[in-house]
Enzyme design. Structure first.
Site, PDB file in Angstrom:
ATOM      1  N   TYR A   1      21.306 -13.482  -9.610  1.00 20.57           N
ATOM      2  CA  TYR A   1      20.605 -12.927 -10.836  1.00 20.57           C
ATOM      3  C   TYR A   1      20.260 -11.394 -10.507  1.00 20.57           C
ATOM      4  O   TYR A   1      19.669 -10.947  -9.895  1.00 20.57           O
ATOM      5  CB  TYR A   1      19.001 -13.551 -10.556  1.00 20.57           C
ATOM      6  CG  TYR A   1      18.830 -14.845 -10.929  1.00 20.57           C
ATOM      7  CD1 TYR A   1      19.822 -15.595 -11.553  1.00 20.57           C
ATOM      8  CD2 TYR A   1      17.917 -15.768 -10.540  1.00 20.57           C
ATOM      9  CE1 TYR A   1      19.725 -17.195 -11.793  1.00 20.57           C
ATOM     10  CE2 TYR A   1      17.682 -17.190 -10.900  1.00 20.57           C
ATOM     11  CZ  TYR A   1      18.573 -17.887 -11.684  1.00 20.57           C
ATOM     12  OH  TYR A   1      18.517 -19.056 -12.156  1.00 20.57           O
TER      13      TYR A   1
ATOM     14  N   LYS B   1      25.387 -20.351  -9.571  1.00 23.47           N
ATOM     15  CA  LYS B   1      24.273 -20.253 -10.912  1.00 23.47           C
ATOM     16  C   LYS B   1      23.919 -18.980 -11.296  1.00 23.47           C
ATOM     17  O   LYS B   1      23.736 -17.836 -10.859  1.00 23.47           O
ATOM     18  CB  LYS B   1      23.040 -21.106 -10.297  1.00 23.47           C
ATOM     19  CG  LYS B   1      22.062 -21.191 -11.426  1.00 23.47           C
ATOM     20  CD  LYS B   1      20.680 -21.358 -10.961  1.00 23.47           C
ATOM     21  CE  LYS B   1      19.806 -21.518 -12.174  1.00 23.47           C
ATOM     22  NZ  LYS B   1      18.448 -21.503 -11.469  1.00 23.47           N
TER      23      LYS B   1
END
Length: 304
Positions: free
Chosen positions: A171, A204
């Site tokens: 992220y 992810k």
């Protein structure tokens, strides 16, 4: 079930891994309603750490109980369940062997301001609790990014030696990125590539927008005419950026949204060749039967 040719193909991409790690990867790929397809839908419940209990669970009070999430993931036929140490400890015996588990090894919280996460569990904990993988968040662009890279590198070596798979949440965030930059296509592709370079088996990232954040990257995207005009095109580019699609890349479900918006995103992910999705708040904040129906629709989309 017998391992499909698609699962064998995916496992073959991880050339340096021992049989234990490949067996744990296979557990995710052979679990639930998507077994054998090469696609994954995983339930993550680390939001209590990130946002606090009321913001996470008050919309569906049954979700305060850790057992609720294990059972939801199992009954929905999902590929796996990810949570921090305490959540997994609260159901590890009751649900032992029923679904592959990812022990989330580090966490942030909304009481702090640093773009960093604390390590809150160990590989030993993952083995003790019967987990198939460890999970770890990195913040590319953060002032703490290099420390996080060193942390996950060490944990990855330890996990792989013990036969565990590694899932990295990548992220981007930090002082050089505004909010739009955190999900810009060039930044998301970069974040996925960094996770692959760090040795992640499963990566992810967030679904990327059409925005281009870095001037140097924007020039290349324009000169090379890289298509980022649609969500499927952007997903293809992120997957391509992860060793030409030879690493499993799954995408978050994002902030709580309407069913229609979520399913539109899922269709874009599937069309773009995503390996699946990891969906938390958009499922467990809904009533159980509604969540099960929604997850079934998501799985059906990924089945094609």
């Amino acid at each position: 079930m017998a391992t499909t040719s698609r699962v064998k193909e995916i496992l073959g991409w991880y050339e340096s891994d021992n049989p234990g790690t490949k067996a744990n990867l296979a557990r995710f790929l052979n679990q639930g309603k998507l077994a054998g397809t090469g696609k994954l839908v995983i339930l993550p419940v680390d939001q209590g750490f990130e946002h606090g209990p009321a913001r996470s669970f008050a919309a569906n009070p049954a979700a305060y109980d850790p057992h609720y999430h294990f059972q939801l993931a199992i009954d929905a036929g999902l590929s796996g369940y990810a949570a921090p140490l305490g959540m997994i400890e609260a159901g590890a015996d009751t649900f032992a062997g029923q679904i592959p588990l990812i022990l989330k090894m580090n966490s942030a919280n909304s009481l702090a301001v640093q773009k960093d996460q604390a390590i809150t569990a160990s590989v030993e904990d993952a083995l003790r609790l019967g987990c198939s993988a460890i999970g770890f968040t990195i913040y590319p662009s953060s002032d703490y990014a290099f420390e996080q890279f060193e942390e996950i590198s060490e944990l990855t070596r330890e996990a792989k030696a013990a036969g565990l798979a590694v899932v990295v949440w990548s992220y981007p965030r930090g002082p050089e990125l505004d909010k739009a930059g955190e999900t810009a296509i060039d930044i998301c592709a970069y974040a996925a590539h960094i996770a692959a370079l760090l040795g992640a088996h499963i990566i992810k990232v967030k679904p990327p927008t059409e925005h281009l954040s870095l001037p140097a990257a924007k020039k290349v995207y324009e000169e090379q005419k890289i298509d980022v005009s649609t969500l499927p095109a952007r997903i293809r580019h992120v997957v391509q950026s992860s060793f030409d699609g030879k690493r499993i890349v799954i995408f978050s479900g994002g902030e709580a949204t309407t069913k229609e918006n979520l399913l539109t995103t899922i269709r874009g992910l599937a069309e773009g060749g995503a390996f699946g999705s990891i969906i938390g708040r958009n499922t467990f904040q809904r009533p159980r039967e509604e969540a099960l129906a929604l997850l079934d629709e998501i799985i059906t989309i990924f089945k094609g």
